[in-house]
Design an enzyme around this catalytic site. Structure first.
Site, PDB file in Angstrom:
ATOM      1  N   CYS A  24      21.840  19.898  51.919  1.00  0.00           N
ATOM      2  CA  CYS A  24      21.253  20.984  51.471  1.00  0.00           C
ATOM      3  C   CYS A  24      20.011  20.792  51.052  1.00  0.00           C
ATOM      4  O   CYS A  24      20.129  19.888  50.375  1.00  0.00           O
ATOM      5  CB  CYS A  24      22.358  21.728  50.643  1.00  0.00           C
ATOM      6  SG  CYS A  24      21.684  23.096  49.971  1.00  0.00           S
ATOM      7  N   THR A  25      18.885  21.467  51.300  1.00  0.00           N
ATOM      8  CA  THR A  25      17.753  21.347  50.611  1.00  0.00           C
ATOM      9  C   THR A  25      17.489  21.483  49.372  1.00  0.00           C
ATOM     10  O   THR A  25      16.679  21.142  48.342  1.00  0.00           O
ATOM     11  CB  THR A  25      16.702  21.997  51.387  1.00  0.00           C
ATOM     12  OG1 THR A  25      16.993  23.453  51.395  1.00  0.00           O
ATOM     13  CG2 THR A  25      16.371  21.450  52.844  1.00  0.00           C
ATOM     14  N   HIS A  26      18.648  22.224  48.676  1.00  0.00           N
ATOM     15  CA  HIS A  26      18.684  22.276  47.155  1.00  0.00           C
ATOM     16  C   HIS A  26      19.229  20.845  46.447  1.00  0.00           C
ATOM     17  O   HIS A  26      18.669  20.482  45.389  1.00  0.00           O
ATOM     18  CB  HIS A  26      19.626  23.350  46.839  1.00  0.00           C
ATOM     19  CG  HIS A  26      19.298  24.741  47.034  1.00  0.00           C
ATOM     20  ND1 HIS A  26      19.385  25.200  48.299  1.00  0.00           N
ATOM     21  CD2 HIS A  26      19.158  25.739  45.870  1.00  0.00           C
ATOM     22  CE1 HIS A  26      18.809  26.456  47.966  1.00  0.00           C
ATOM     23  NE2 HIS A  26      18.941  26.823  46.536  1.00  0.00           N
ATOM     24  N   GLU A  71      19.864  27.080  41.513  1.00  0.00           N
ATOM     25  CA  GLU A  71      19.205  28.159  41.529  1.00  0.00           C
ATOM     26  C   GLU A  71      19.132  28.744  40.101  1.00  0.00           C
ATOM     27  O   GLU A  71      17.899  29.385  39.739  1.00  0.00           O
ATOM     28  CB  GLU A  71      19.660  29.467  42.397  1.00  0.00           C
ATOM     29  CG  GLU A  71      19.650  29.042  43.920  1.00  0.00           C
ATOM     30  CD  GLU A  71      18.295  29.460  44.541  1.00  0.00           C
ATOM     31  OE1 GLU A  71      17.595  30.485  43.855  1.00  0.00           O
ATOM     32  OE2 GLU A  71      17.867  29.017  45.522  1.00  0.00           O
ATOM     33  N   CYS A 100      16.501  24.889  55.744  1.00  0.00           N
ATOM     34  CA  CYS A 100      17.824  25.313  55.138  1.00  0.00           C
ATOM     35  C   CYS A 100      18.763  24.503  55.961  1.00  0.00           C
ATOM     36  O   CYS A 100      18.838  25.006  57.447  1.00  0.00           O
ATOM     37  CB  CYS A 100      17.904  26.839  55.034  1.00  0.00           C
ATOM     38  SG  CYS A 100      19.420  27.338  54.812  1.00  0.00           S
ATOM     39  N   ASN A 101      19.724  23.820  55.495  1.00  0.00           N
ATOM     40  CA  ASN A 101      20.655  23.268  56.569  1.00  0.00           C
ATOM     41  C   ASN A 101      21.860  24.375  56.898  1.00  0.00           C
ATOM     42  O   ASN A 101      22.023  24.214  58.263  1.00  0.00           O
ATOM     43  CB  ASN A 101      21.319  22.171  55.574  1.00  0.00           C
ATOM     44  CG  ASN A 101      20.639  20.959  55.290  1.00  0.00           C
ATOM     45  OD1 ASN A 101      20.767  19.991  56.119  1.00  0.00           O
ATOM     46  ND2 ASN A 101      19.773  21.002  54.387  1.00  0.00           N
ATOM     47  N   THR A 102      22.012  25.272  56.302  1.00  0.00           N
ATOM     48  CA  THR A 102      23.091  26.336  56.636  1.00  0.00           C
ATOM     49  C   THR A 102      22.332  27.054  57.905  1.00  0.00           C
ATOM     50  O   THR A 102      23.236  27.326  58.725  1.00  0.00           O
ATOM     51  CB  THR A 102      23.379  27.225  55.284  1.00  0.00           C
ATOM     52  OG1 THR A 102      23.983  26.673  54.444  1.00  0.00           O
ATOM     53  CG2 THR A 102      24.108  28.430  56.010  1.00  0.00           C
ATOM     54  N   ASP A 157      13.973  29.329  53.502  1.00  0.00           N
ATOM     55  CA  ASP A 157      15.298  28.817  53.128  1.00  0.00           C
ATOM     56  C   ASP A 157      15.924  30.066  52.371  1.00  0.00           C
ATOM     57  O   ASP A 157      15.419  31.170  51.980  1.00  0.00           O
ATOM     58  CB  ASP A 157      15.030  27.543  51.872  1.00  0.00           C
ATOM     59  CG  ASP A 157      16.384  27.300  51.229  1.00  0.00           C
ATOM     60  OD1 ASP A 157      17.227  27.112  52.189  1.00  0.00           O
ATOM     61  OD2 ASP A 157      16.495  27.015  50.260  1.00  0.00           O
ATOM     62  N   SER A 158      17.214  29.955  52.235  1.00  0.00           N
ATOM     63  CA  SER A 158      18.069  30.706  51.627  1.00  0.00           C
ATOM     64  C   SER A 158      17.477  31.377  50.100  1.00  0.00           C
ATOM     65  O   SER A 158      17.588  32.243  49.407  1.00  0.00           O
ATOM     66  CB  SER A 158      19.394  30.487  51.354  1.00  0.00           C
ATOM     67  OG  SER A 158      19.476  29.369  50.730  1.00  0.00           O
ATOM     68  N   TYR A 215      23.360  31.333  50.974  1.00  0.00           N
ATOM     69  CA  TYR A 215      23.828  31.782  52.601  1.00  0.00           C
ATOM     70  C   TYR A 215      25.115  30.856  52.805  1.00  0.00           C
ATOM     71  O   TYR A 215      25.839  31.500  53.642  1.00  0.00           O
ATOM     72  CB  TYR A 215      22.763  31.179  53.362  1.00  0.00           C
ATOM     73  CG  TYR A 215      21.513  32.166  53.689  1.00  0.00           C
ATOM     74  CD1 TYR A 215      21.388  33.250  52.846  1.00  0.00           C
ATOM     75  CD2 TYR A 215      20.749  31.864  54.658  1.00  0.00           C
ATOM     76  CE1 TYR A 215      20.220  33.927  52.786  1.00  0.00           C
ATOM     77  CE2 TYR A 215      19.511  32.697  54.800  1.00  0.00           C
ATOM     78  CZ  TYR A 215      19.358  33.893  54.132  1.00  0.00           C
ATOM     79  OH  TYR A 215      18.226  34.687  54.298  1.00  0.00           O
ATOM     80  N   GLY A 216      25.457  29.830  52.111  1.00  0.00           N
ATOM     81  CA  GLY A 216      26.340  28.887  52.513  1.00  0.00           C
ATOM     82  C   GLY A 216      27.836  29.370  52.431  1.00  0.00           C
ATOM     83  O   GLY A 216      28.945  28.791  53.073  1.00  0.00           O
TER      84      GLY A 216
END
Length: 274
Positions: free
Chosen positions: A187-189, A154, A73-75, A10-11, A42-43
């Site tokens: 988004c995985t966040h 983050e 990571c969806n992005t 992931d980012s 990354y988004g």
């Protein structure tokens, strides 16, 4: 049987939200995780930059002898999953969007209004909307970007008024004006603020791709007779910037899991005990 680990990337730390679901459903499987915390988010980056970063990380995971790669990571899933699959054809690579789109298209009623929230890149790609409509073209799908969520998460800014106000800023009009029945955490966040969203919008059915993707992992392992059995491999979590926030977030996410892990800074190879 294949006791090699599954690679996730992931980012940043968001992709970690997939791991507890994997541990519960497939407890024999082991993991190598890479979070690109030095270059997150990354988004808001150009597609070619996202592709370049993703190729570097996938190459690292392939060289680490993983049996498959999960793009947590969806992005990245929205922009270059097919490029990665072509670059590394010997390793199964799955994104997080397709399994979720299949789930939404299959199980949501045609009268439902489903919202998707995500990064700017994910939303402007319309990857979720287009793929959901491949499974159910009659579903009403609306989308909105929430770019401030990832930097706040983050930084560990989650259980407080700042995050609640930010959620309301992005979502109040989106949810109410569109009369939404369900929301996809694109988004995985975002599962890390799932409780906030549930509290603020209790009527919404929240769809969590971090959970859904495990079903696709199981399918791939079953097709390849790749399930692990009895491995003593220690889960490894790499970060390109091994910050205190990254380690604290792992403790938060895995507080209910019993697992052996080690943290490594990708650049310095400095091991830190948990």
């Amino acid at each position: 049987m294949d006791n090699r680990p599954i690679g996730f990337f992931d980012s940043g730390l968001g992709g970690l939200t997939c791991i507890p679901y994997l541990m519960r459903e497939l407890p024999e499987e082991k993991i190598i995780y890479f979070g690109d915390t030095a270059r997150t988010p990354y988004g808001s980056k150009a597609t070619r930059t996202i592709r370049s970063f993703s190729m570097e990380i996938a190459d690292f995971l392939v060289k680490s002898d993983v049996k498959m790669i999960v793009i947590a990571c969806n992005t990245v899933s929205a922009t270059c999953v097919y490029d990665l699959q072509q670059k590394f054809p010997q390793t199964p690579i799955i994104g997080i969007i397709e399994p979720t789109a299949r789930y939404v298209g299959t199980y949501r009623g045609v009268k439902d209004k489903v919202g998707v929230i995500g990064t700017k890149v994910t939303i402007t790609s319309h990857a979720y909307k287009d793929m959901i409509h491949m499974y159910n073209e009659k579903l009403d799908i609306v989308e909105t970007p929430c770019p401030a969520f990832v930097p706040l998460i983050e930084e560990g800014i989650i259980d407080n008024e700042i995050m609640d106000l930010t959620i309301k800023y992005y979502m109040d009009s989106f949810v109410n004006d569109n009369d939404l029945d369900a929301i996809v955490l694109g988004c995985t966040h975002y599962p890390l603020i799932k409780k906030n969203i549930e509290r603020l919008y209790p009527h919404l059915d929240i769809i969590n791709p971090s959970d859904i993707v495990v079903g696709r992992i199981r399918e791939v392992l079953d097709d390849r007779d790749g399930f692990a059995s009895g491995s003593d491999f220690t889960n490894v979590f790499y970060a390109s910037d091994l910050s205190e926030n990254f380690i604290n977030m792992i403790d938060k996410i895995f507080k209910e899991e019993e697992t052996k892990v080690k943290f490594l800074n990708f650049d310095l190879e400095r091991e830190i005990s948990r």
